[in-house]
Scaffold this motif. Structure first.
Motif: not given
Ligand SMILES: Cc1cc2nc3c(=O)[nH]c(=O)nc-3n(C[C@H](O)[C@H](O)[C@H](O)COP(=O)(O)OP(=O)(O)OC[C@H]3O[C@@H](n4cnc5c(N)ncnc54)[C@H](O)[C@@H]3O)c2cc1C
Length: 388
Positions: A189-194, A258-264
């Motif tokens: 989601p864009a909302a968690q993509a920073g 890395a941070e936003p993508l690690a949440k995928a």
């Protein structure tokens, strides 16, 4: 009325070919091994040359609400996050080539292609038909499925992708080889993509790996792909990912990536392959398009777009040779070979440049910093300016 063209594979190339043929009045049957005509859950970049084909097929308006329109391609240093270069997209590229640069969710592109094909009376869609072998007869062709079903037509086009069965019958012995890297994809989601939620294509470069991300679904989601050196040489399409390994690789990149993508939630992966140029793409009443003819590494984001270009070029060739499909196939191959080979070679070269190690990567970064982004992008005029 002439017999239909049999199209093996209901991917981007196969569905686009059916639609392009229908525009010329030619009937087709699309034979797809999967049980439905939907597309995988990943992103796809559509350069102006691909969007122009969608416009010609009358599909661009239907896809438009779902696409992202990136302003730029921003190239970042993978470990520091520093921006190395910004190449213009958005209005700049649309004005230059008369069509925009779009980024989309593959599911949305497939849905538009499949809905248009399902609505056209000249197209028959047949799912759960896995081609085992084509048989050329005196007057036409027959496609035999793995379960023994037979469908007859005037000619057969293999749009059956990287692991094409049709290819075995046109260029036997030519099989793709693993290039030593994999592509893992996710959508968040864009909302968690920073920082990744900008209306841009982001390209992050580090030794032996790169990440590309861009907005899809009208900007509400971000699609990303991590390409990294690996020994997993699978022929499997869309495989599950070892999350521990993936996170380890991801965390070699700057935290803002890395941070936003690690949440995928889910990543799926593909082993990347190349195919040496085939001796021919056509043999009598059989022909190949898209990845079946010329698979592309993803470093230029053009494999699907070239399948779209193939589709309209082949439909034009068949219309220009109304009584001779075999001649049309040869004319199509003559028109497309050189361009496909050039794009394929440049995709592979880009991959090598993206994955350079020091000191060559320092030189690459220096050059990227010195040259104007518009000058770098203008170097792709031959690619994006294609008009068939
Ligand atoms: C990581 C990655 C990123 C990419 N990014 C981009 C991008 O941004 N832009 C771009 O343009 N391209 C991109 N590509 C390339 C693009 O995905 C392919 O080039 C494109 O999907 C090729 O389309 P196609 O129709 O030729 O084949 P496919 O999409 O592979 O479709 C083939 C179809 O044939 C069916 N099939 C296979 N065998 C049989 C059989 N025996 N009988 C019946 N049906 C069969 C399959 O089920 C499938 O539906 C990327 C590729 C990868 C791996």
């Amino acid at each position: 009325m002439s017999e239909p063209v049999l199209i093996v594979g209901g991917g981007i190339g196969g569905l686009a070919l059916a639609l392009a043929l229908a525009k010329t009045g030619r009937r087709s049957v699309v034979l797809e091994q999967r049980s439905s005509f939907d597309g995988p859950g990943a992103g796809i970049q559509l350069g102006p040359n691909g969007v122009r084909v969608l416009q010609r097929l009358g599909l661009a308006e239907a896809l438009k609400p779902a696409v992202g329109v990136p302003d730029a391609l921003a190239v970042h240093h993978g470990t520091t996050g520093r921006t190395l270069a910004v190449l213009p997209l958005g209005r700049w590229i649309a004005a230059r080539h008369g069509a925009p640069y779009w980024v989309a969710h593959r599911g949305d592109l497939h849905a538009v292609l499949a809905a248009a094909a399902a609505a056209d009376p000249r197209i028959t869609l047949r799912a759960a038909f896995a081609l085992a072998s084509p048989l050329v007869t005196e007057t036409g062709v027959q496609a035999r499925s793995t379960t023994g079903d037979v469908v007859a037509g005037a000619a057969l086009v293999g749009a059956d992708g990287l692991w094409s069965v049709t290819r075995h019958f046109i260029a036997p012995g030519h099989v793709p080889h693993f290039v030593g890297s994999t592509a893992a994809r996710c959508v968040i989601p864009a909302a968690q993509a920073g920082r990744l939620a900008l209306p841009a294509v982001g390209l992050w470069l580090t030794r032996g790996a790169n990440v590309v991300h861009y907005p899809v679904r009208g900007g509400s989601e971000i699609a990303a792909v991590l390409i990294t050196a690996e020994t997993w040489a699978s022929t499997q399409w869309d495989a599950a990912v070892d999350r521990t390994l993936l996170l380890k690789r991801l965390w070699t990149f700057h935290a803002s990536l890395a941070e936003p993508l690690a949440k995928a939630g889910e990543w799926r992966k593909w082993a990347l392959h190349r195919l040496l140029p085939l001796p021919h793409w056509a043999l009598g009443r059989l022909a190949l398009i898209g990845d079946a003819a010329h698979p592309m590494l993803p470093h230029l984001a053009q494999g699907g777009v070239l399948a779209l270009e193939d589709a309209v070029t082949l439909a034009d060739a068949l219309a220009a040779h109304p009584d001779d499909d075999a001649q049309a196939f040869l004319a199509f191959e003559r028109q497309r070979r050189r361009r496909a080979a050039r794009v394929e070679a440049l995709s592979a070269l880009n991959g090598r440049i993206y994955h350079l190690t020091p000191p060559l990567s320092w030189a690459r970064n220096g050059v990227l910093g010195l040259l104007p982004g518009s000058w770098l992008m203008a170097g792709y005029d031959w690619l994006y300016g294609w008009r068939g």
